[in-house]
Motif scaffolding. Structure first.
Motif, short mmCIF file in Angstrom:
data_model
loop_
_atom_site.label_atom_id
_atom_site.label_comp_id
_atom_site.label_asym_id
_atom_site.label_seq_id
_atom_site.Cartn_x
_atom_site.Cartn_y
_atom_site.Cartn_z
N ARG A 328 70.54 49.77 15.81
CA ARG A 328 70.60 50.99 16.62
C ARG A 328 70.81 50.69 18.11
O ARG A 328 71.67 51.28 18.77
N LYS A 329 70.01 49.76 18.65
CA LYS A 329 70.05 49.52 20.09
C LYS A 329 71.39 48.97 20.58
O LYS A 329 71.94 49.47 21.58
N LEU A 332 73.92 51.81 20.56
CA LEU A 332 73.61 52.78 21.61
C LEU A 332 74.01 52.27 22.99
O LEU A 332 74.63 52.99 23.78
N LYS A 333 73.65 51.03 23.29
CA LYS A 333 73.98 50.48 24.61
C LYS A 333 75.49 50.42 24.82
O LYS A 333 75.99 50.76 25.90
N SER A 377 77.91 56.42 18.75
CA SER A 377 76.57 55.98 19.15
C SER A 377 75.57 57.14 19.23
O SER A 377 74.91 57.48 18.24
N LEU A 385 67.20 57.96 14.78
CA LEU A 385 65.99 57.46 15.41
C LEU A 385 64.88 58.51 15.43
O LEU A 385 63.71 58.20 15.19
N THR A 444 67.32 52.84 27.13
CA THR A 444 67.43 52.26 25.78
C THR A 444 66.80 50.89 25.72
O THR A 444 66.05 50.56 24.79
N MET A 445 67.07 50.06 26.73
CA MET A 445 66.51 48.71 26.76
C MET A 445 64.99 48.73 26.89
O MET A 445 64.28 47.92 26.28
N ILE A 448 63.60 52.25 23.65
CA ILE A 448 64.08 52.56 22.30
C ILE A 448 63.86 51.36 21.37
O ILE A 448 64.25 50.24 21.69
N GLU A 450 64.32 48.94 17.93
CA GLU A 450 65.34 48.59 16.95
C GLU A 450 64.71 48.74 15.57
O GLU A 450 63.79 48.01 15.23
N SER A 470 59.28 50.17 22.46
CA SER A 470 60.46 49.35 22.26
C SER A 470 60.29 48.31 21.16
O SER A 470 61.25 47.71 20.70
#
Length: 475
Positions: A328-329, A332-333, A377, A385, A444-445, A448, A450, A470
């Protein structure tokens, strides 16, 4: 009580007994009818894009009134999403979909015959209620009638139907735009709404809802119809009854447990991120954006809008292919980075001035790159999520809150874009969305998790232990 329809040969055997986890025709028909709600969802999102310029011209609408015509549907959707949980629990998934189909029909017809903008806004709110109920109930119904092996793909089909509905709305708008027939653009949606109404009348009740009401005999009959096998139906009913022992206590858990609150708040953040990428600005105001980019004719603007919708559909398959490979991460990024670059470049082009045909088509290309970034994304993955991070006892509550947040944020975006263009300027507005997408990379970093390959039970266990957000996907 549901009527059991059998498909047995003369020797008493059933063609479904050999593979009771497959997609028999009863499941297929039920899923197609329920997914039609997704098509209507997409139609009502997409239709206003092409109709708005003609509505604004006929009624002489100011900027703020145009924004309310667009965003009033999102207000209704937020209310509908909040109310759909109690409606679905009390009357069932089937009758909730019937209510949605009636609202779709009345709302579409009312928009088509509206004599002034105030009446139009009222019926747009009514359509929003339909969208809110459908967006909650249809995926829920699909998840409860689909065989476990096919559940993910059938729910994904609903999401795909939304994007197809948007494209169909853009094509319909283009066809009616040659004579400026905005009433037909809005009113033609009444036809699939009536088809949905007739189709839902033939649907079986959700077996899970029947079991929730203590109607276990009916639940088993429906499962036997859907699975084609009494043994399989009995086993699945037992599993449903076992899962129902876990009572939903979302509000009380939210009040008493800080870890539950963390999950709900993260769902809110995710939905705000999705909406403030600027994607729905493109969906609702695509002709306006193409006009800003130098495409002067209505024909060019409308066909540009169709291309936007098609790219949105096909780019969704990128997410389907990558989400369980990359996680996912990372996806998304990458998506936020692509969207930030697209908005930044588009803003710069508008700041420098788009005058030549080459510059116009390059601006359109950059806009399509932005669409790809979203569809691969934040579009599908935010919903994934939001469904994964909520604790089991508060899942209904958490998803209801995140869905309502989605529509409220959607309404804010729809109600501010034209004002931003007037106050900030064209280039600065797109730079603002570019900056927001850059911020979302860092969010996200930092926040969010994974969740690839991690069970819902393990995610919940980590959440309740107080593991940082996270790290919720930590195995």
């Amino acid at each position: 009580m549901a009527t059991v329809i059998t498909d047995r040969s003369s020797d008493g055997s059933s063609p479904f007994d050999k593979d009771d986890t497959g997609l028999n025709r009863h499941v297929f028909i039920a899923c197609m009818i329920a997914a039609l709600a997704g098509l209507l969802f997409g139609l009502d999102i997409g239709v206003i894009s092409g109709a708005l310029p003609f509505i604004a011209k006929e009624f002489g609408l100011a900027t703020h009134t145009q924004e309310w015509v667009v965003s009033s549907m999102m207000f209704g959707a937020a209310v509908g999403a909040v109310g759909s949980g109690p409606l679905s629990r009390k009357f069932g998934r089937k009758y909730s979909l019937i209510v949605a189909s009636i609202l779709f029909s009345v709302g579409s017809l009312g928009c088509a015959i509206a004599g002034n903008p105030e009446i139009l806004i009222v019926f747009r709110v009514l359509l929003g209620l339909a969208v809110g109920v459908a967006s909650f109930t249809a995926p829920l119904y699909l998840s409860e009638i689909a065989p476990q092996r096919l559940r993910g793909s059938l729910i994904s089909m609903y999401q795909l139907m939304i994007t197809i509905g948007i494209v169909v709305a853009f094509l319909s708008d283009t066809a009616f735009s040659y004579e400026g027939q905005w009433r037909w653009m809005l009113g033609v949606i009444t036809i699939p709404a009536l088809i949905l109404f007739i189709g839902v009348l033939m649907l079986p009740r959700s077996p899970r809802w029947l079991a929730l009401q203590g109607r276990h005999v009916e639940a088993k009959q429906v499962l036997a119809l859907l699975r084609g096998c009494d043994v399989s139906a009995k086993k699945e009913l037992e599993a449903i009854r076992e899962s129902l022992k876990i009572k939903q206590s979302g509000w009380s858990l939210f009040k008493s447990n800080s870890n539950c609150r963390r999950a709900v708040y993260l769902g809110i953040v995710l939905q705000v991120m999705q909406q403030f990428t600027g994607m729905n600005v493109v969906m609702y105001y695509a002709p306006k954006i193409f006009k800003i980019a130098g495409f002067a004719s209505t024909e060019q603007q409308m066909w540009g809008t169709v291309i936007v919708g098609l790219v949105n559909v096909f780019a969704t398959f990128i997410a389907i292919g990558l989400v369980d490979k990359w996680g996912r991460k990372p996806v998304l990024k990458l998506g936020f980075l692509v969207m930030a670059a697209g908005m930044a470049i588009l803003g710069t082009l508008l700041h420098m001035g788009v005058t030549t045909p080459v510059e116009q088509y390059f601006a359109a290309f950059v806009l399509l790159i932005f669409i790809v970034g979203f569809a691969m994304s934040a579009g599908p993955l935010i919903w994934v999520l939001c469904s994964e991070i909520q604790p089991l006892k508060a899942r209904d509550f958490g998803i209801t809150v995140s869905t309502a947040t989605n529509w409220i944020a959607n309404m804010i975006v729809g109600a501010t874009f034209l004002t931003f263009l007037q106050v900030l300027g064209n280039a600065q507005t797109f730079w603002l969305y570019a900056a927001l997408n850059l911020v979302f990379i860092f969010v996200t970093m930092a926040l969010i998790p994974e969740t690839k390959g991690v069970s819902l039970e393990k995610i919940e266990q980590n959440l309740m232990k107080g593991v940082p957000l996270s790290k919720l996907g930590r195995k």
